[in-house]
Design a protein around this motif. Structure first.
Motif, mmCIF file in Angstrom:
data_model
loop_
_atom_site.group_PDB
_atom_site.id
_atom_site.type_symbol
_atom_site.label_atom_id
_atom_site.label_comp_id
_atom_site.label_asym_id
_atom_site.label_seq_id
_atom_site.Cartn_x
_atom_site.Cartn_y
_atom_site.Cartn_z
ATOM 1 N N ARG A 287 0.862 -1.137 -0.197
ATOM 2 C CA ARG A 287 -0.033 -0.010 -0.259
ATOM 3 C C ARG A 287 0.941 1.090 0.005
ATOM 4 O O ARG A 287 0.630 2.315 -0.758
ATOM 5 N N TYR A 288 2.012 1.222 0.681
ATOM 6 C CA TYR A 288 2.812 2.412 0.738
ATOM 7 C C TYR A 288 3.486 2.492 -0.406
ATOM 8 O O TYR A 288 3.588 3.983 -1.148
ATOM 9 N N LEU A 289 4.053 1.485 -1.196
ATOM 10 C CA LEU A 289 4.705 1.564 -2.537
ATOM 11 C C LEU A 289 3.595 2.489 -3.669
ATOM 12 O O LEU A 289 4.161 3.503 -4.273
ATOM 13 N N VAL A 290 2.300 2.107 -3.464
ATOM 14 C CA VAL A 290 1.401 2.612 -4.314
ATOM 15 C C VAL A 290 1.187 4.041 -4.051
ATOM 16 O O VAL A 290 1.041 5.043 -4.919
ATOM 17 N N GLU A 291 0.921 4.380 -2.764
ATOM 18 C CA GLU A 291 0.448 5.647 -2.316
ATOM 19 C C GLU A 291 1.539 6.427 -2.073
ATOM 20 O O GLU A 291 1.205 7.955 -1.963
ATOM 21 N N VAL A 292 2.864 6.176 -1.750
ATOM 22 C CA VAL A 292 3.701 7.228 -1.354
ATOM 23 C C VAL A 292 4.901 7.098 -2.566
ATOM 24 O O VAL A 292 5.315 7.922 -3.142
ATOM 25 N N GLN A 293 5.804 5.838 -2.314
ATOM 26 C CA GLN A 293 6.779 5.548 -3.242
ATOM 27 C C GLN A 293 6.696 5.804 -4.663
ATOM 28 O O GLN A 293 7.437 6.709 -5.432
ATOM 29 N N ASP A 294 5.675 5.251 -5.144
ATOM 30 C CA ASP A 294 5.660 5.161 -6.869
ATOM 31 C C ASP A 294 5.128 6.569 -7.165
ATOM 32 O O ASP A 294 5.219 6.880 -8.214
ATOM 33 N N ARG A 295 4.563 7.482 -6.104
ATOM 34 C CA ARG A 295 4.089 8.651 -6.351
ATOM 35 C C ARG A 295 5.328 9.827 -6.420
ATOM 36 O O ARG A 295 5.040 11.064 -6.313
ATOM 37 N N ASP A 296 6.334 9.214 -5.864
ATOM 38 C CA ASP A 296 7.412 10.365 -5.680
ATOM 39 C C ASP A 296 7.442 11.298 -4.547
ATOM 40 O O ASP A 296 7.590 12.394 -4.645
ATOM 41 N N LEU A 297 6.536 10.723 -3.674
ATOM 42 C CA LEU A 297 6.331 11.822 -2.228
ATOM 43 C C LEU A 297 7.307 11.518 -1.539
ATOM 44 O O LEU A 297 8.036 10.281 -1.423
ATOM 45 N N PRO A 298 7.444 12.368 -0.390
ATOM 46 C CA PRO A 298 8.562 12.173 0.638
ATOM 47 C C PRO A 298 8.340 11.065 1.345
ATOM 48 O O PRO A 298 7.203 10.567 1.575
ATOM 49 N N ALA A 299 9.503 10.217 1.727
ATOM 50 C CA ALA A 299 9.458 9.165 2.629
ATOM 51 C C ALA A 299 8.423 9.374 4.049
ATOM 52 O O ALA A 299 9.015 10.325 4.845
ATOM 53 N N ASP A 300 7.614 8.786 4.073
ATOM 54 C CA ASP A 300 6.895 8.717 5.664
ATOM 55 C C ASP A 300 6.023 7.662 5.896
ATOM 56 O O ASP A 300 5.059 7.486 4.885
ATOM 57 N N GLN A 301 6.581 6.894 6.940
ATOM 58 C CA GLN A 301 5.771 5.578 6.970
ATOM 59 C C GLN A 301 4.533 5.823 7.787
ATOM 60 O O GLN A 301 3.919 4.929 8.383
ATOM 61 N N THR A 302 4.187 7.070 8.338
ATOM 62 C CA THR A 302 3.214 7.324 9.198
ATOM 63 C C THR A 302 1.792 6.611 8.538
ATOM 64 O O THR A 302 1.612 6.986 7.482
ATOM 65 N N GLY A 303 1.164 5.606 9.497
ATOM 66 C CA GLY A 303 0.025 5.092 9.255
ATOM 67 C C GLY A 303 0.152 3.841 8.035
ATOM 68 O O GLY A 303 -0.688 3.175 7.609
ATOM 69 N N TYR A 304 1.536 3.581 7.731
ATOM 70 C CA TYR A 304 1.829 2.211 7.166
ATOM 71 C C TYR A 304 2.561 1.177 7.916
ATOM 72 O O TYR A 304 2.740 0.120 7.047
ATOM 73 N N ARG A 305 3.116 1.395 8.854
ATOM 74 C CA ARG A 305 3.482 0.377 9.886
ATOM 75 C C ARG A 305 3.274 0.610 11.367
ATOM 76 O O ARG A 305 2.589 1.699 11.814
#
Length: 305
Positions: A287-305
């Motif tokens: 979910r993080y990959l799709v919503e954060v990393q693949d969208r080139d957003l700043p790394a932020d795991q809040t709500g993902y772990r």
């Protein structure tokens, strides 16, 4: 998970030398299972990986965790060796409850973002043999024994969910094909095993902190967060124990047939079964990959772990 959860179960983790396979074997052992662990790296001989991890070490970790680890050197591209392995399990245990196909061996063979026609052909074809043929050979010999006892579970380990791999190019032609083929294996086996009282699933970890990945970032499991200075998205990574706990949860679920033929992830199953990674978190890497990393957003795991 209670130590006795899988006390009477027999598992085969094919490809348990290191990484996800070792994590799965150890967590099945922690649940009390007897676990046969296979691979090509032994204390007497290394595979072409030329790494220090061995199947004997994995077996010792299984036993130390509370199960019974049994190391059997096996090249899963050799049908006769696989047949002998299953005959041994039958002779010693008379049953097989869980088969985890985690055989891979292609880490040093694939080239990132290299077109198929420029990729080394021998390496590409060996990737397919290691990722596809090994799983088929192992299943062919193991499934008759697994089907002898109702409720058996087959876990086809891969990289990526069906949904993610359907929409995304994965590394290169040969890598993409290999990982997608394993997803389809679980789907097909689900159709063949379901009516016969067994369950097949595909399972992917997220960004795995395998021994090789930790070495690549020059960190250990104890200080893995230091790698965030180089790759901030590594904060979503998970230990091999996490996907191991996913398999143990599936194996202990009396209603595991509800997942038959499906593509699953460790993060998804953590939300269902309630297990955590070793640090008490529940990373949801896909979910993080799709919503954060693949969208080139700043790394932020809040709500993902």
């Amino acid at each position: 998970m209670a130590t006795s959860t899988l006390r009477d179960r027999v598992a085969l983790v094919a490809g348990a030398t290191r990484g996800a396979g070792r994590g799965v074997a150890v967590e099945l052992g922690a649940a009390g299972a007897t676990v046969y662990v296979t691979g090509r790296s032994t204390r007497g001989q290394r595979s072409e990986y030329d790494r220090p991890e061995t199947i004997e070490d994995t077996a010792d970790l299984v036993t130390a965790a509370g199960g019974h680890g049994i190391a059997v050197p096996t090249d899963h591209l050799e049908p006769a060796r696989v047949r002998a392995l299953i005959e041994r399990i039958d002779a010693e245990q008379g049953r097989l409850d869980v088969l985890v196909n985690d055989i891979w061996g292609g880490e040093k063979l694939f080239a990132w973002d290299t077109p198929m026609w420029e990729h080394d052909l021998d390496d590409g074809l060996r990737i397919l043999r290691l990722a596809v043929d090994t799983h088929a050979i192992t299943g062919h010999h193991a499934l008759p024994l697994l089907l002898r006892t109702p409720g058996g579970l087959v876990v086809e380990m891969t990289d990526g969910t069906n949904e993610y791999n359907r929409d995304n190019y994965r590394v290169s032609f040969f890598y993409d094909l290999a990982k997608s083929a394993v997803l389809r294996m679980a789907f097909a086996l689900g159709h063949e095993l379901g009516p016969r009282g067994a369950t097949a699933v595909a399972l992917t970890p997220g960004w795995l902190r395998s021994e090789m990945m930790l070495d690549a970032y020059k960190v250990t499991e104890a200080n893995w967060r230091d790698a965030l200075k180089v790759q901030p998205h590594f904060g979503i990574s998970e230990s091999p124990a996490y996907v191991g706990r996913a398999v143990a949860a599936l194996a202990a679920d009396p209603d595991v047939a509800r997942w038959n033929g499906q593509s699953l992830s460790s993060g998804q199953l953590a939300g269902v079964y309630g297990f955590t990674d070793t640090d008490g978190s529940r990373p949801d890497a896909w979910r993080y990959l799709v919503e954060v990393q693949d969208r080139d957003l700043p790394a932020d795991q809040t709500g993902y772990r």
